[in-house]
Design a protein around this motif. Structure first.
Motif, PDB file in Angstrom:
ATOM      1  N   VAL A 107       0.835  -1.207   0.000  1.00 39.32           N
ATOM      2  CA  VAL A 107       0.000   0.000   0.000  1.00 39.32           C
ATOM      3  C   VAL A 107       0.864   1.248   0.000  1.00 39.32           C
ATOM      4  O   VAL A 107       0.636   2.185  -0.782  1.00 39.32           O
ATOM      5  CB  VAL A 107      -0.955   0.013   1.209  1.00 39.32           C
ATOM      6  CG1 VAL A 107      -1.664   1.363   1.324  1.00 39.32           C
ATOM      7  CG2 VAL A 107      -1.978  -1.106   1.107  1.00 39.32           C
ATOM      8  N   ARG A 108       1.860   1.279   0.871  1.00 38.65           N
ATOM      9  CA  ARG A 108       2.739   2.450   0.945  1.00 38.65           C
ATOM     10  C   ARG A 108       3.440   2.700  -0.398  1.00 38.65           C
ATOM     11  O   ARG A 108       3.569   3.848  -0.838  1.00 38.65           O
ATOM     12  CB  ARG A 108       3.777   2.249   2.045  1.00 38.65           C
ATOM     13  CG  ARG A 108       3.233   2.339   3.474  1.00 38.65           C
ATOM     14  CD  ARG A 108       4.373   2.214   4.479  1.00 38.65           C
ATOM     15  NE  ARG A 108       3.929   2.227   5.852  1.00 38.65           N
ATOM     16  CZ  ARG A 108       3.705   3.330   6.561  1.00 38.65           C
ATOM     17  NH1 ARG A 108       3.858   4.519   6.002  1.00 38.65           N
ATOM     18  NH2 ARG A 108       3.322   3.247   7.829  1.00 38.65           N
ATOM     19  N   ARG A 111       0.924   4.019  -2.952  1.00 40.71           N
ATOM     20  CA  ARG A 111       0.592   5.401  -2.627  1.00 40.71           C
ATOM     21  C   ARG A 111       1.747   6.345  -2.959  1.00 40.71           C
ATOM     22  O   ARG A 111       1.545   7.540  -3.194  1.00 40.71           O
ATOM     23  CB  ARG A 111       0.227   5.510  -1.137  1.00 40.71           C
ATOM     24  CG  ARG A 111      -1.154   4.904  -0.819  1.00 40.71           C
ATOM     25  CD  ARG A 111      -2.240   5.867  -1.269  1.00 40.71           C
ATOM     26  NE  ARG A 111      -3.548   5.285  -1.368  1.00 40.71           N
ATOM     27  CZ  ARG A 111      -4.459   5.267  -0.406  1.00 40.71           C
ATOM     28  NH1 ARG A 111      -4.162   5.762   0.793  1.00 40.71           N
ATOM     29  NH2 ARG A 111      -5.650   4.763  -0.624  1.00 40.71           N
ATOM     30  N   LEU A 135      -7.335  -0.673  -4.406  1.00 37.39           N
ATOM     31  CA  LEU A 135      -6.882   0.709  -4.206  1.00 37.39           C
ATOM     32  C   LEU A 135      -7.209   1.538  -5.446  1.00 37.39           C
ATOM     33  O   LEU A 135      -6.962   1.096  -6.575  1.00 37.39           O
ATOM     34  CB  LEU A 135      -5.380   0.746  -3.948  1.00 37.39           C
ATOM     35  CG  LEU A 135      -4.893   0.284  -2.573  1.00 37.39           C
ATOM     36  CD1 LEU A 135      -3.364   0.256  -2.541  1.00 37.39           C
ATOM     37  CD2 LEU A 135      -5.415   1.202  -1.467  1.00 37.39           C
ATOM     38  N   GLU A 137      -5.768   3.964  -6.829  1.00 33.36           N
ATOM     39  CA  GLU A 137      -4.602   4.285  -7.662  1.00 33.36           C
ATOM     40  C   GLU A 137      -4.392   3.237  -8.760  1.00 33.36           C
ATOM     41  O   GLU A 137      -3.893   3.554  -9.852  1.00 33.36           O
ATOM     42  CB  GLU A 137      -3.339   4.368  -6.806  1.00 33.36           C
ATOM     43  CG  GLU A 137      -3.250   5.576  -5.898  1.00 33.36           C
ATOM     44  CD  GLU A 137      -3.946   5.372  -4.562  1.00 33.36           C
ATOM     45  OE1 GLU A 137      -3.776   6.230  -3.677  1.00 33.36           O
ATOM     46  OE2 GLU A 137      -4.670   4.352  -4.399  1.00 33.36           O
ATOM     47  N   VAL A 412      -5.099   1.730   5.409  1.00 32.97           N
ATOM     48  CA  VAL A 412      -4.844   2.518   4.204  1.00 32.97           C
ATOM     49  C   VAL A 412      -4.786   4.005   4.532  1.00 32.97           C
ATOM     50  O   VAL A 412      -3.983   4.763   3.986  1.00 32.97           O
ATOM     51  CB  VAL A 412      -5.919   2.250   3.139  1.00 32.97           C
ATOM     52  CG1 VAL A 412      -5.774   3.225   1.987  1.00 32.97           C
ATOM     53  CG2 VAL A 412      -5.836   0.810   2.641  1.00 32.97           C
ATOM     54  N   SER A 415      -1.433   5.901   5.267  1.00 32.42           N
ATOM     55  CA  SER A 415      -0.398   6.230   4.274  1.00 32.42           C
ATOM     56  C   SER A 415      -0.650   7.590   3.655  1.00 32.42           C
ATOM     57  O   SER A 415      -1.748   8.133   3.706  1.00 32.42           O
ATOM     58  CB  SER A 415      -0.370   5.164   3.186  1.00 32.42           C
ATOM     59  OG  SER A 415      -1.597   5.115   2.498  1.00 32.42           O
TER      60      SER A 415
END
Length: 415
Positions: A107-108, A111, A135, A137, A412, A415
């Motif tokens: 996730v990091r 992001r 996510l 993104e 989530v 982040s």
């Protein structure tokens, strides 16, 4: 003798591949963690890929990272994982961390706008999978690429094997994998529940994915899941061997068996597919008779095909009376095949790239780079596929009584 020489040459090239000059737009990878799998999964395959540079590594212990970088020719060492994620010079992140850390750092990285090659299993359970692979993104046209590194699916022998199978005809699949008892220790991360350990998370995930792909569907139910597991403290709930049975939508049964405490001598993984009986047209027999075929397919070495593999095809033909079913004649025909390259696989695969020394990780890297570069990918592990895989693992862990692996406390929103 010739086959032995061929194998030695192939493996020599796999572990010491020719170094390719790097292109000016090569993707630069940062590696999170000085993990033992990193050389096999990325660093060695990257040597022969003109568009991949392993640029930086970070570990919890900087001295360990420095020793790792020196041993593998990685130019830069960073103090923290965040330093790698924040570096605009890094395009892609490889995450070979313990399973329980996959979710947070994937996730990091996403992001942070990085493409992610994520070791399997992608996360600890289906809750994390749903969150990670959905996510926002990832749905953007120019957003990051995320791939669960199921390297075995990218190997030519697996593609050829699947091309022989019609999922609708499959009635039974059994998949087996193992690591000898001396290959693991009780203090390995495989046996740490807090780090989402367990044999199903380690080798078993290959077996279960194989069942899903051959049936071309998600299992409806886990019928049984028998495990041997530790029950003491930090190792509590960590299975070291398992045998699970699943029912699929067409009524077929899939069985997955794996152990991290196997016999002294290593045995290659193998998957056997039994198909339903089908009628074969034959104008040479009387109209009152019919010719039927029962086919069994086995792929030996479905996980690490570059070492050795073989595809066995056993066709059992029967001529019988349509009325009453009396058998007139029955015989068996056996053939075997190998496909260390897509050229050997032939057919629809013949023009796909690859050399004999390319291991499954190198084929995987080829497709990952193609996807990042916006080119066509011939093989891929989709978000839906990765989510379905974790649901199956959860299903098995629930049936076993051990319960799914714990969900990360990371959110989530952090982040």
């Amino acid at each position: 003798m010739a086959s032995l020489v061929s194998m030695v040459g192939r493996l020599w090239g796999a572990f010491d591949p020719p170094k390719s000059p790097k292109s000016s737009d090569a993707l630069k990878f940062g590696v999170l963690g000085a993990a033992n799998i990193a050389p096999l999964a990325l660093i060695t395959p990257a040597k022969s890929h003109p568009e991949v540079i392993v640029q930086a590594v970070s570990a919890r212990d900087r001295k360990k990272a420095e020793a790792f970088a020196k041993a593998h020719g990685i130019p830069e060492v960073r103090d923290s994982y965040e330093d790698i994620l924040n570096d605009p010079n890094i395009d892609c992140i490889f995450i070979p961390l313990p399973n329980a850390l996959h979710y947070e750092w994937a996730v990091r990285a996403i992001r942070a706008g990085k493409h992610v090659l994520l070791e399997k299993p992608s996360v600890s359970n289906s809750i994390e999978a749903e969150s990670l692979f959905n996510l926002p993104e990832l749905s953007k046209p120019d957003g990051p690429v995320l791939l669960e590194a199921f390297h075995s699916r990218f190997y030519p022998s697996w593609s050829y094997f699947r091309s022989l199978i019609n999922p609708a005809d499959v009635v039974h699949v059994s998949a087996y994998s193992m690591i000898p008892w001396w290959g693991t220790g009780k203090n390995d991360i495989h046996f740490n529940y807090a780090l989402s350990g367990g044999s199903m998370m380690a080798m078993g995930t290959y077996n279960m994915a194989t069942l899903r792909l051959i049936f071309g569907a998600e299992p409806e139910e886990c019928l049984s899941c028998d495990t041997n597991a530790y029950t003491d403290g930090i190792h509590d709930k960590c299975d070291y061997e398992v045998k699970a049975k699943f029912r699929f939508p067409n009524g077929g049964i899939g069985e997955a068996e794996t152990t991290l405490k196997g016999p002294t001598y290593w045995t290659p993984s193998h998957v056997t597919v039994t198909n339903k009986e089908v009628v074969v047209p034959d104008d040479t027999i009387p109209t009152a008779q019919e010719k039927v075929l029962s086919r069994e397919l086995t792929l030996h070495g479905f996980i690490h095909g570059v070492f050795w593999h073989r595809i066995d095809i056993k066709n059992v033909y029967t001529i019988r009376n349509k009325e009453g079913g009396a058998v007139i004649k029955k015989w068996e025909e056996k053939t075997f095949h190998k496909a260390y390259t897509f050229r050997e696989a032939g057919g629809q695969f013949a023009d796909l790239p690859g050399e004999t020394f390319w291991m499954s990780y190198r084929h995987q890297l080829e497709q990952f780079v193609n996807r990042v570069k916006g080119r066509k990918t011939q093989h891929w592990v989709s978000a839906e596929d990765s989510i379905g895989q974790m649901r199956m693992l959860d299903m098995a862990y629930e049936k076993s009584g051990l319960g799914p692996r714990p969900t990360s406390k990371y959110r989530v929103e952090d982040s």
